[in-house]
Design a protein around this motif. Structure first.
Motif, PDB file in Angstrom:
ATOM      1  N   GLN A   8     -25.994  28.572  66.692  1.00 26.61           N
ATOM      2  CA  GLN A   8     -24.721  28.337  66.009  1.00 26.61           C
ATOM      3  C   GLN A   8     -23.947  29.644  65.832  1.00 26.61           C
ATOM      4  OE1 GLN A   8     -26.630  26.357  62.604  1.00 26.61           O
ATOM      5  NE2 GLN A   8     -25.012  24.822  62.776  1.00 26.61           N
ATOM      6  N   ILE A   9     -24.631  30.675  65.371  1.00 26.08           N
ATOM      7  CA  ILE A   9     -23.927  31.932  65.114  1.00 26.08           C
ATOM      8  C   ILE A   9     -23.468  32.575  66.419  1.00 26.08           C
ATOM      9  CG2 ILE A   9     -25.833  33.579  65.021  1.00 26.08           C
ATOM     10  CD1 ILE A   9     -24.408  34.627  62.402  1.00 26.08           C
ATOM     11  N   ALA A  10     -24.211  32.388  67.486  1.00 30.34           N
ATOM     12  CA  ALA A  10     -23.813  32.943  68.785  1.00 30.34           C
ATOM     13  C   ALA A  10     -22.516  32.311  69.278  1.00 30.34           C
ATOM     14  CB  ALA A  10     -24.927  32.737  69.808  1.00 30.34           C
ATOM     15  N   HIS A  11     -22.326  31.035  68.996  1.00 27.12           N
ATOM     16  CA  HIS A  11     -21.138  30.325  69.472  1.00 27.12           C
ATOM     17  C   HIS A  11     -19.930  30.511  68.555  1.00 27.12           C
ATOM     18  CE1 HIS A  11     -24.085  28.672  72.109  1.00 27.12           C
ATOM     19  NE2 HIS A  11     -23.244  27.831  72.671  1.00 27.12           N
ATOM     20  N   LEU A  13     -19.401  33.223  66.036  1.00 30.58           N
ATOM     21  CA  LEU A  13     -19.634  34.457  65.293  1.00 30.58           C
ATOM     22  C   LEU A  13     -18.501  34.773  64.321  1.00 30.58           C
ATOM     23  CD1 LEU A  13     -21.430  36.889  64.754  1.00 30.58           C
ATOM     24  CD2 LEU A  13     -20.275  38.063  66.629  1.00 30.58           C
ATOM     25  N   ASP A  14     -17.262  34.674  64.771  1.00 29.82           N
ATOM     26  CA  ASP A  14     -16.128  34.989  63.896  1.00 29.82           C
ATOM     27  C   ASP A  14     -16.135  34.139  62.628  1.00 29.82           C
ATOM     28  OD1 ASP A  14     -15.160  36.954  65.559  1.00 29.82           O
ATOM     29  OD2 ASP A  14     -13.728  35.632  66.575  1.00 29.82           O
ATOM     30  N   ARG A  15     -16.420  32.870  62.798  1.00 25.15           N
ATOM     31  CA  ARG A  15     -16.451  31.960  61.643  1.00 25.15           C
ATOM     32  C   ARG A  15     -17.502  32.399  60.626  1.00 25.15           C
ATOM     33  NH1 ARG A  15     -19.143  26.108  61.635  1.00 25.15           N
ATOM     34  NH2 ARG A  15     -18.952  25.714  59.426  1.00 25.15           N
ATOM     35  N   TYR A  16     -18.706  32.715  61.108  1.00 22.48           N
ATOM     36  CA  TYR A  16     -19.781  33.070  60.192  1.00 22.48           C
ATOM     37  C   TYR A  16     -19.601  34.467  59.598  1.00 22.48           C
ATOM     38  CZ  TYR A  16     -21.912  28.719  61.486  1.00 22.48           C
ATOM     39  OH  TYR A  16     -22.145  27.379  61.668  1.00 22.48           O
ATOM     40  N   LEU A  17     -18.953  35.360  60.334  1.00 17.81           N
ATOM     41  CA  LEU A  17     -18.630  36.668  59.756  1.00 17.81           C
ATOM     42  C   LEU A  17     -17.639  36.498  58.611  1.00 17.81           C
ATOM     43  CD1 LEU A  17     -18.362  38.977  62.888  1.00 17.81           C
ATOM     44  CD2 LEU A  17     -20.232  38.840  61.228  1.00 17.81           C
ATOM     45  N   HIS A  18     -16.694  35.602  58.783  1.00 14.96           N
ATOM     46  CA  HIS A  18     -15.744  35.306  57.703  1.00 14.96           C
ATOM     47  C   HIS A  18     -16.469  34.674  56.510  1.00 14.96           C
ATOM     48  CE1 HIS A  18     -11.903  34.496  55.853  1.00 14.96           C
ATOM     49  NE2 HIS A  18     -12.290  33.241  55.655  1.00 14.96           N
ATOM     50  N   GLN A  19     -17.390  33.765  56.784  1.00 14.90           N
ATOM     51  CA  GLN A  19     -18.185  33.130  55.713  1.00 14.90           C
ATOM     52  C   GLN A  19     -18.971  34.175  54.928  1.00 14.90           C
ATOM     53  OE1 GLN A  19     -17.137  29.348  55.711  1.00 14.90           O
ATOM     54  NE2 GLN A  19     -19.035  29.735  54.695  1.00 14.90           N
ATOM     55  N   ALA A  20     -19.483  35.187  55.622  1.00 13.24           N
ATOM     56  CA  ALA A  20     -20.307  36.211  54.981  1.00 13.24           C
ATOM     57  C   ALA A  20     -19.529  37.043  53.964  1.00 13.24           C
ATOM     58  CB  ALA A  20     -20.930  37.123  56.031  1.00 13.24           C
ATOM     59  N   LEU A  21     -18.202  37.000  54.021  1.00 13.84           N
ATOM     60  CA  LEU A  21     -17.403  37.709  53.025  1.00 13.84           C
ATOM     61  C   LEU A  21     -17.531  37.081  51.648  1.00 13.84           C
ATOM     62  CD1 LEU A  21     -14.184  38.391  55.118  1.00 13.84           C
ATOM     63  CD2 LEU A  21     -15.983  40.031  54.498  1.00 13.84           C
ATOM     64  N   VAL A  26     -27.741  33.250  56.282  1.00 19.01           N
ATOM     65  CA  VAL A  26     -29.092  33.458  56.800  1.00 19.01           C
ATOM     66  C   VAL A  26     -29.147  32.872  58.200  1.00 19.01           C
ATOM     67  CG1 VAL A  26     -31.543  32.932  56.484  1.00 19.01           C
ATOM     68  CG2 VAL A  26     -30.093  33.343  54.489  1.00 19.01           C
ATOM     69  N   VAL A  27     -29.525  33.695  59.154  1.00 19.49           N
ATOM     70  CA  VAL A  27     -29.633  33.243  60.539  1.00 19.49           C
ATOM     71  C   VAL A  27     -31.096  32.936  60.810  1.00 19.49           C
ATOM     72  CG1 VAL A  27     -29.221  33.804  62.955  1.00 19.49           C
ATOM     73  CG2 VAL A  27     -27.690  34.721  61.184  1.00 19.49           C
ATOM     74  N   GLU A  28     -31.354  31.692  61.164  1.00 21.60           N
ATOM     75  CA  GLU A  28     -32.724  31.253  61.392  1.00 21.60           C
ATOM     76  C   GLU A  28     -33.031  31.183  62.882  1.00 21.60           C
ATOM     77  OE1 GLU A  28     -32.722  27.520  59.287  1.00 21.60           O
ATOM     78  OE2 GLU A  28     -33.578  28.494  57.533  1.00 21.60           O
ATOM     79  N   LYS A  29     -34.228  31.601  63.212  1.00 13.05           N
ATOM     80  CA  LYS A  29     -34.705  31.514  64.593  1.00 13.05           C
ATOM     81  C   LYS A  29     -36.004  30.730  64.544  1.00 13.05           C
ATOM     82  CE  LYS A  29     -35.914  34.324  68.549  1.00 13.05           C
ATOM     83  NZ  LYS A  29     -35.885  35.659  69.123  1.00 13.05           N
ATOM     84  N   ALA A  30     -36.031  29.601  65.220  1.00 15.72           N
ATOM     85  CA  ALA A  30     -37.224  28.740  65.237  1.00 15.72           C
ATOM     86  C   ALA A  30     -37.674  28.405  63.820  1.00 15.72           C
ATOM     87  CB  ALA A  30     -38.339  29.382  66.044  1.00 15.72           C
ATOM     88  N   ASP A  31     -36.733  27.980  62.984  1.00 15.71           N
ATOM     89  CA  ASP A  31     -36.995  27.564  61.600  1.00 15.71           C
ATOM     90  C   ASP A  31     -37.551  28.675  60.718  1.00 15.71           C
ATOM     91  OD1 ASP A  31     -36.039  25.006  62.124  1.00 15.71           O
ATOM     92  OD2 ASP A  31     -38.003  24.330  62.809  1.00 15.71           O
ATOM     93  N   GLN A  32     -37.318  29.918  61.092  1.00 16.38           N
ATOM     94  CA  GLN A  32     -37.705  31.054  60.262  1.00 16.38           C
ATOM     95  C   GLN A  32     -36.464  31.898  60.027  1.00 16.38           C
ATOM     96  OE1 GLN A  32     -40.868  32.981  62.548  1.00 16.38           O
ATOM     97  NE2 GLN A  32     -42.066  32.945  60.676  1.00 16.38           N
ATOM     98  N   ALA A  33     -36.248  32.293  58.785  1.00 15.02           N
ATOM     99  CA  ALA A  33     -35.141  33.191  58.492  1.00 15.02           C
ATOM    100  C   ALA A  33     -35.487  34.553  59.077  1.00 15.02           C
ATOM    101  CB  ALA A  33     -34.925  33.290  56.994  1.00 15.02           C
TER     102      ALA A  33
END
Length: 92
Positions: A8-11, A13-21, A26-33
């Motif tokens: 999701q974040i790879a597709h 990124l701009d949206r989630y960077l804005h959200q982080a403000l 938390v970016v999860e990889k294989a159900d692990q933060a």
């Protein structure tokens, strides 16, 4: 705290960077933060908390004394900073 997958974040990124403000992402990889994205202001606030806690712990250690100064300082500060950092991160 917002949780997203690495895909999701790879597709979007701009949206989630804005959200982080406004909230931690938390970016999860294989159900692990695996990564946390936070604003620069929040990062600086956490750094200030660490600095203040380090100073408080050092003052406390100086007043209470040490059994083995170097070991005692490292142990107390590491424990206190870890607890403080986790408390800050877990705050809603």
């Amino acid at each position: 705290m917002l949780k997203v997958s690495e895909d999701q974040i790879a597709h979007e990124l701009d949206r989630y960077l804005h959200q982080a403000l406004s909230q931690t992402v938390v970016v999860e990889k294989a159900d692990q933060a695996s990564v946390v994205v936070l604003s620069l202001a929040e990062f600086e606030r956490l750094q200030d908390v660490d600095d203040q806690h380090f100073a408080d712990a050092a003052r406390k250690a100086n007043v209470e004394g040490y059994l083995n100064q170097e070991h005692e300082v490292r142990t107390r500060l590491a424990t206190a900073m870890r607890a403080r950092r986790l408390a800050c991160i877990r705050r809603p």
